[in-house]
Scaffold this active site. Structure first.
Site, short mmCIF file in Angstrom:
data_model
loop_
_atom_site.label_atom_id
_atom_site.label_comp_id
_atom_site.label_asym_id
_atom_site.label_seq_id
_atom_site.Cartn_x
_atom_site.Cartn_y
_atom_site.Cartn_z
N ASP A 1 44.67 39.29 1.66
CA ASP A 1 45.71 39.56 2.65
C ASP A 1 45.17 39.76 4.06
O ASP A 1 45.88 39.58 5.03
CB ASP A 1 46.51 40.81 2.26
CG ASP A 1 45.71 42.09 2.45
OD1 ASP A 1 46.15 42.94 3.22
OD2 ASP A 1 44.64 42.22 1.84
N ASP B 1 41.46 40.37 -3.99
CA ASP B 1 41.08 41.49 -3.13
C ASP B 1 41.81 42.73 -3.64
O ASP B 1 42.77 42.62 -4.41
CB ASP B 1 41.50 41.16 -1.69
CG ASP B 1 41.20 42.30 -0.74
OD1 ASP B 1 40.09 42.85 -0.81
OD2 ASP B 1 42.09 42.65 0.04
N ASP C 1 39.56 38.19 4.64
CA ASP C 1 39.67 37.34 3.44
C ASP C 1 39.76 35.85 3.79
O ASP C 1 39.70 35.01 2.89
CB ASP C 1 40.91 37.73 2.63
CG ASP C 1 40.79 39.13 2.03
OD1 ASP C 1 39.67 39.51 1.66
OD2 ASP C 1 41.82 39.82 1.95
#
Length: 643
Positions: A537, A346, A541
């Site tokens: 995080d 990410d 996600d």
């Protein structure tokens, strides 16, 4: 009581690994039996060699070696009997007991004592190695605070950390541990965070920064506002994760344990066959000779080198990782992360710091102040890093929002002053058929668009910083075997491409909703040769972390849902720790397989020599105890290595 229960968990944990057979206390008393047996054995061998007295050749010699045998042999004999009573017939204790007592039966007294003595010494080395491996976990118990000074009724009172409530103010004096996760109220603080993050260098923390339980205050009296209950604090979470991780064994470890259950009885029956079957096929059969060969076979075949050194290897890997601020939720993930060849990450909070600041505010039909009042009325309910940046904007008399709803990957909608307000990205406004100025498309940084009653009224530009070690992480990942590197983000495509270019990631995609991120990773996993790790995080996600082969979360900034879902937690939010995690996994796996090859290779050679009558009990001792010691020393390297 809580500490007592956690210590019981530690003891139970070590029993699960088979380490409780011998006391790991360094008290001198435990060495006395081995020292006594050693002295008597040396005196006996010297008497045999130099023929001190004819008297030693008689019954006194048997009595002498029997007395030398009992201090080290009796505990093993007792354990063998106890295991039989529990229904576990074929154990290493049984193998050692049969082999050494058999040596006495055929008159090989020194060898019988030596085998049991070396076995006991091997257990001492094993015990010392286990103690070292457990030190990181026990250290967590030591750093866990046991008291706290809490402001109640205008004065500070000493209470248990478990009784602290969210929102209460806690005072931490110099040299004391912070008892709870919270926000620093004092102007600044100088903290040792090694127990929580693995970072050995003390950290300078400023006001309103998050601080973690277990950190040591090094300078001045500070005040902290509690943001979590103690049971949810970082130090409690670490302790729980490491304890659970050591209980979750790898496939290799589980296989070896199952193998040992089949292997040990097979060895016993083969030894019986080796003793009696030659009677029917070998001329001049001598029972004592073939019994001696069978006893050698038993000593060599003891599986302790395998069943001890392999879990100790994983145990050491978990300890080394936690000492570096990396938490694996199970030994199995040490195996899997070692095979990772595809890394997807990410962007916000993972590659970038996730600390946004307002760069520009552009209002069209209303004033800047009004624009921010409408914006912050909705963003006040969000935990997204961009929302936190917006909320830093100073406001007088803020507006209040109702009927607020978050639209995943797009933004927020709600009612403010009886007006329908949208705050989010271009995709959100387009869903409501609201025109967006073309100049928005040229903005590279993150932008928050605002619409009121169907009219686009302005935007706020937010900028994020790339983490210092992000570029190094990518280059180092390629060096250790990661072949493909991807970056996926819900942020704009232009922003995502810009960040990817700066850190040398060749493949990136932006404007992804959570379900689209999931789809991208699932596509990667369709490749049968790909072992995919995803690093994220945020709460959005969590689905991707769950489906990937290894889910890695940035634990400092990460949401609780992401942390619960992930397999590996990076406590410091440093991307370079991902590379360290892979290195530790690879080293652990390499050491485990080195130990397996060493144990099987040496044992097989000496087994064949023993069956052919070419190996003595001394070679058997090396094949068993010597190999176990070498395997243990090999496993200990994980805990002493600098990563």
């Amino acid at each position: 009581m809580r500490e007592h229960n956690e210590k019981k968990k530690i003891n139970k944990l070590t029993r699960n690994y088979g380490y409780s057979n011998f006391n790991t206390n360094s008290n001198l008393k435990k060495y006395i039996p081995a020292i006594l047996s050693s002295l008597m054995l040396l005196i006996g061998i010297a008497a045999d060699y130099y023929n001190f007295s004819p008297f030693f050749k008689s019954w006194f010699r048997v009595l002498w070696y029997s007395t030398a045998y009992l201090p080290v042999g009796l505990p093993v004999l007792k354990k063998g009997i106890e295991s039989i009573k529990r229904g576990s017939y074929f154990t290493e204790f049984l193998l050692m007991s049969i082999a050494t007592l058999g040596a006495f039966v055929i008159g090989e007294y020194p060898e019988g004592v030596t085998v049991m003595l070396f076995y006991t010494i091997g257990e001492f080395f094993q015990s010392a190695a286990v103690t070292k491996a457990k030190r990181n976990i026990k250290a967590l118990l030591d750093v866990r605070p046991n008291k706290a000074l809490v402001l109640r009724s205008n004065s500070y009172v000493s209470v248990l950390p478990s009784s602290i409530k969210i929102g209460e103010t806690v005072q931490v004096r110099t040299g004391e541990k912070i008892p709870i996760d919270g926000v620093l109220l004092s102007t600044n603080a100088y903290l040792n965070t090694a127990a929580v993050t693995g970072e050995s260098k003390p950290q300078r923390i400023i006001k309103n920064t998050i601080v973690y339980a277990g950190s040591i205050n090094l300078q001045n009296v500070i005040e902290v506002k509690a943001t979590k209950e103690f049971k949810n604090s970082s130090i409690a979470r670490i302790l729980d994760l490491v304890q659970n991780a050591t209980a979750r064994k790898s496939k290799t470890e589980l296989f070896i344990r199952k193998f040992a259950k089949i292997y040990t009885p097979a060895v016993v029956f083969l030894a019986i066959g080796l003793t009696f079957l030659p009677y029917f096929f070998v001329p001049n059969y001598v029972f004592a000779d073939w019994l001696y060969r069978a006893l050698i076979f038993l000593v060599i075949s003891c599986p302790c080198a395998l069943v001890i050194s392999i879990p100790l290897g994983y145990f050491g890997g978990l300890g080394a990782a936690s000492n570096n601020g990396i938490l694996f939720k199970g030994a199995s993930f040490l195996d899997t992360i070692a095979k990772v060849n595809t890394l997807a990450m990410d962007k916000t909070g993972t590659i970038t710091k996730g600390i946004f600041t307002i760069q520009e505010i552009k209002a069209f039909t209303i004033s800047e102040s009004e624009l921010m009042k409408y914006t912050l009325a909705l963003e006040a309910t969000s935990t997204h890093p961009i929302a936190k940046a917006l909320l830093d904007y100073p406001l007088r008399e803020p507006f209040t929002a109702t009927d607020v709803k978050e639209i995943a990957g797009k933004g927020i909608r709600g009612i403010v002053n009886n007006k329908k307000v949208l705050v989010g990205n271009a995709a959100l406004l387009l869903d409501y058929k609201i025109d967006v100025l073309t100049e928005i498309e040229d903005i590279v940084e993150s932008s928050v668009l605002v619409a009121i009653n169907g009219e686009f009224v302005g935007y706020v530009i937010i900028a994020d910083e790339i983490k210092e070690d992000a570029k190094e992480t990518v280059s180092e990942a390629y060096k250790i075997g990661v072949k493909d590197f991807y970056m996926f983000s819900g942020d704009r495509e232009s922003i995502t491409k810009n960040v990817a270019k700066q850190i040398n990631v060749l493949r990136s995609k932006g404007d992804l909703l959570p379900e689209q991120k999931l789809k991208e990773v699932e596509e990667l996993m369709k490749n049968p040769n790909a072992i995919v790790a995803f690093v994220g995080d945020g709460i959005n996600d969590a689905p991707v972390l769950a489906v990937s082969d290894v889910g890695i979360v940035m634990g400092g900034l990460g949401s609780d849902v992401a942390i619960e879902t992930a397999d590996v937690i990076i406590q410091t939010d440093e991307p370079i720790k991902i590379v360290k995690a892979i290195k530790i996994g690879k080293s652990t796996r390499a050491i485990v397989w080195q130990n397996i090859a060493l144990a099987f290779g040496v044992k097989l050679i000496v087994l064949l020599l023993g069956a052919a009558g070419l190996a003595t009990m001394w070679e058997a001792v090396f094949a068993d105890v010597g190999v176990a010691l070498l395997a243990i020393l090999n496993a200990v390297r994980l805990q002493t290595k600098k990563w």
